[in-house]
Design a protein around this motif. Sequence first.
Motif, short mmCIF file in Angstrom:
data_model
loop_
_atom_site.label_atom_id
_atom_site.label_comp_id
_atom_site.label_asym_id
_atom_site.label_seq_id
_atom_site.Cartn_x
_atom_site.Cartn_y
_atom_site.Cartn_z
N THR A 180 0.82 -1.22 0.00
CA THR A 180 0.00 0.00 0.00
C THR A 180 0.85 1.27 0.00
OG1 THR A 180 -0.14 0.09 2.43
CG2 THR A 180 -1.83 -1.20 1.29
N ALA A 181 2.16 1.13 -0.19
CA ALA A 181 3.07 2.28 -0.06
C ALA A 181 2.75 3.39 -1.04
CB ALA A 181 4.51 1.83 -0.23
N MET A 182 2.25 3.05 -2.23
CA MET A 182 2.00 4.04 -3.27
C MET A 182 0.52 4.42 -3.40
SD MET A 182 5.04 4.52 -4.35
CE MET A 182 6.64 3.69 -4.37
N LEU A 183 -0.30 4.02 -2.42
CA LEU A 183 -1.74 4.17 -2.56
C LEU A 183 -2.30 5.20 -1.58
CD1 LEU A 183 -2.71 0.39 -2.83
CD2 LEU A 183 -2.03 1.96 -4.66
N ASP A 184 -3.45 5.79 -1.96
CA ASP A 184 -4.14 6.70 -1.05
C ASP A 184 -4.95 5.90 -0.03
OD1 ASP A 184 -6.55 5.88 -2.24
OD2 ASP A 184 -6.57 7.55 -3.64
N GLY A 185 -5.61 6.62 0.88
CA GLY A 185 -6.32 5.96 1.97
C GLY A 185 -7.39 4.99 1.50
N ALA A 186 -8.18 5.39 0.51
CA ALA A 186 -9.26 4.52 0.03
C ALA A 186 -8.68 3.27 -0.62
CB ALA A 186 -10.14 5.28 -0.97
N ALA A 187 -7.64 3.43 -1.43
CA ALA A 187 -7.03 2.28 -2.09
C ALA A 187 -6.35 1.37 -1.07
CB ALA A 187 -6.03 2.76 -3.14
N ARG A 188 -5.76 1.95 -0.03
CA ARG A 188 -5.17 1.14 1.04
C ARG A 188 -6.22 0.26 1.68
NH1 ARG A 188 -2.91 4.38 5.61
NH2 ARG A 188 -2.68 2.30 6.47
N ALA A 189 -7.39 0.83 1.93
CA ALA A 189 -8.47 0.06 2.56
C ALA A 189 -8.90 -1.11 1.67
CB ALA A 189 -9.66 0.98 2.85
N GLU A 190 -8.92 -0.88 0.36
CA GLU A 190 -9.28 -1.94 -0.57
C GLU A 190 -8.30 -3.12 -0.46
OE1 GLU A 190 -9.19 -0.16 -4.39
OE2 GLU A 190 -10.98 1.07 -4.10
N VAL A 191 -7.02 -2.80 -0.44
CA VAL A 191 -6.01 -3.85 -0.38
C VAL A 191 -6.04 -4.58 0.97
CG1 VAL A 191 -3.51 -4.29 -0.39
CG2 VAL A 191 -4.52 -2.75 -2.08
N MET A 192 -6.22 -3.83 2.05
CA MET A 192 -6.27 -4.47 3.36
C MET A 192 -7.46 -5.40 3.49
SD MET A 192 -3.51 -3.57 4.64
CE MET A 192 -3.78 -4.40 6.20
N ALA A 193 -8.58 -5.06 2.84
CA ALA A 193 -9.74 -5.96 2.85
C ALA A 193 -9.42 -7.27 2.16
CB ALA A 193 -10.93 -5.27 2.17
N VAL A 194 -8.62 -7.21 1.11
CA VAL A 194 -8.22 -8.44 0.41
C VAL A 194 -7.32 -9.28 1.31
CG1 VAL A 194 -6.98 -9.37 -1.57
CG2 VAL A 194 -8.47 -7.40 -1.86
N LEU A 195 -6.41 -8.64 2.05
CA LEU A 195 -5.57 -9.40 2.99
C LEU A 195 -6.41 -10.08 4.05
CD1 LEU A 195 -3.24 -7.78 1.61
CD2 LEU A 195 -2.16 -7.66 3.88
N ASP A 196 -7.45 -9.40 4.53
CA ASP A 196 -8.36 -10.01 5.50
C ASP A 196 -9.02 -11.26 4.92
OD1 ASP A 196 -7.75 -7.94 7.21
OD2 ASP A 196 -9.59 -6.82 6.82
N SER A 197 -9.41 -11.17 3.64
CA SER A 197 -10.04 -12.31 2.98
C SER A 197 -9.07 -13.48 2.86
CB SER A 197 -10.54 -11.89 1.59
OG SER A 197 -11.05 -13.00 0.87
N LEU A 198 -7.82 -13.19 2.50
CA LEU A 198 -6.81 -14.24 2.40
C LEU A 198 -6.58 -14.90 3.76
CD1 LEU A 198 -4.16 -12.58 0.05
CD2 LEU A 198 -5.58 -14.56 -0.48
N GLN A 199 -6.51 -14.08 4.79
CA GLN A 199 -6.30 -14.61 6.13
C GLN A 199 -7.44 -15.54 6.53
OE1 GLN A 199 -6.31 -11.63 9.23
NE2 GLN A 199 -5.10 -12.89 10.62
N ALA A 200 -8.67 -15.15 6.19
CA ALA A 200 -9.82 -15.98 6.52
C ALA A 200 -9.78 -17.32 5.79
CB ALA A 200 -11.11 -15.23 6.17
N ARG A 201 -9.11 -17.37 4.66
CA ARG A 201 -8.99 -18.62 3.89
C ARG A 201 -7.87 -19.51 4.40
NH1 ARG A 201 -10.27 -17.51 -2.33
NH2 ARG A 201 -11.89 -15.93 -2.15
N GLY A 202 -7.11 -19.03 5.37
CA GLY A 202 -6.02 -19.83 5.92
C GLY A 202 -4.70 -19.67 5.21
N VAL A 203 -4.58 -18.66 4.35
CA VAL A 203 -3.32 -18.42 3.65
C VAL A 203 -2.32 -17.78 4.62
CG1 VAL A 203 -2.21 -17.15 1.76
CG2 VAL A 203 -4.48 -18.16 1.43
N THR A 204 -1.07 -18.26 4.61
CA THR A 204 -0.02 -17.65 5.40
C THR A 204 0.36 -16.31 4.79
OG1 THR A 204 0.84 -19.85 5.93
CG2 THR A 204 2.30 -17.98 6.35
N ILE A 205 0.43 -15.26 5.61
CA ILE A 205 0.71 -13.91 5.11
C ILE A 205 1.92 -13.35 5.84
CG2 ILE A 205 -0.14 -11.54 4.93
CD1 ILE A 205 -2.96 -12.68 4.75
N VAL A 206 2.91 -12.91 5.07
CA VAL A 206 4.05 -12.17 5.60
C VAL A 206 3.96 -10.78 4.99
CG1 VAL A 206 6.55 -11.99 5.76
CG2 VAL A 206 5.45 -14.25 5.83
#
Length: 448
Positions: A180-206
């Motif tokens: 999210t380094a190059m993104l504005d606040g709204a775009a950051r929120a979009e990406v973080m929501a995707v990370l939440d979805s991946l986490q819920a699926r059991g994907v390991t996240i670093v």
Amino acid sequence: MTAQPTDDVAVALRGVRFSYGNGATWALDGVDLTVRAGERVCIVGPNGSGKSTLSRIVAGLAAPDAGTVTVLGERVFDGDAGPDPDAYRRARRGIGAVFQNPEDQLVTTVVEDDVAFGPENLGIAHDDIGRRIAEALQAVDMTESRAADPTVMSGGQQQRIAIAGTMAMHPAMVVFDEPTAMLDGAARAEVMAVLDSLQARGVTIVHITHHADETLRADRVIRMESGRIVSEGRPRRDDAARAASADQPHPPADGGDEPQPDSEPIIAVEHVFFTYPGQTSPVIDDLSLNIARGETVALMGHNGAGKTTLARLLCALERPDDGSITVAGVPVALARGNRSDTVRERRSGAAGTGHVRKPRMASRTQRRALRQHVGYVMQHPERQLFADTVAQDVAYGPRNQGLPEAAVREHVEWALQLLRIGHLADRSPFALSGGQQRLAAIAGVLAC
């Protein structure tokens, strides 16, 4: 066959060391790290602490100089035997990686083709690839953009496409290096929501991040300094709040000195229009502003609002469709014709008929004068760095302006000390962290 974590361990690093300078300095120095399968780990720390280097080791994109590395059940590196190419290949089939700049990960001009690229390279059956594309785009809420061109999308949308391409490979683990380094606040929120979805699926996240609030959903936060892990633990909201507050600009205690506007502003923009080729709506639409000498101005807005376009116009790197721009007394662009008539024609759509003549641009001599007053630091500093060492890179500008060598050395030393990167003078700019590269690029501009 795709590698999978064994015994609930996705990553195991022991005594890992890595150097960009043949051991002169260590980007990683004795790192021990275990990441459990399904765990969401955030790695934080200052610029140059080793975060991005660690992410590349974990993602299987770089081999260390010492230690042992086990990823998804594969011993990919052993300090005695060195790297195991076959183990690396097996492990990489289960690893996804997403980086700071989504543009660097786009490989086609059609969204569905871009998402299909990874599975195709894994040899997935054609019918299965179609299903994976649909599932991945639905997961990042980009289904309706399946046939669109990702190269003209906003940064947040591009990053979601990059993540979809990773998800389509069904990875067991995804490494995110400041996504999210190059993104504005709204775009950051979009990406973080995707990370939440991946986490819920059991994907390991670093997840490597500079944003304290992005650590709050992690299972564990690891802090690095000088190539070492100095602390780790559960995320704490009060720590994140303090870090976020520290990141905010604070006025000087005495209120600072207000700039005194001169009779002539240092920057004058009058009724400027700009539309990119192939687009119908202007990204800069009848913009006028003045900036006083000594004034500090922040340009803010969502991705695609025109911030970068305006910066490029001020530097004479783009030509406006209409309007006038003056910088430090140099006429960067000079409108032709009657101003009120021209604006009226723009508003009525006459601009598309060719009735409005484009502004007259600065001559070569005027552009040379402009370069004496204006420096430009882009979003992606690595695109401005090219020399063998940081000092040589910083010296390019003043040397190109014809300064004597003694003055060049003085300017370089001053700029490096100002940015507190004098210790990096003899390092390759391509071996620096993203934050250090930005400082080196800024030093090169200031040295002029």
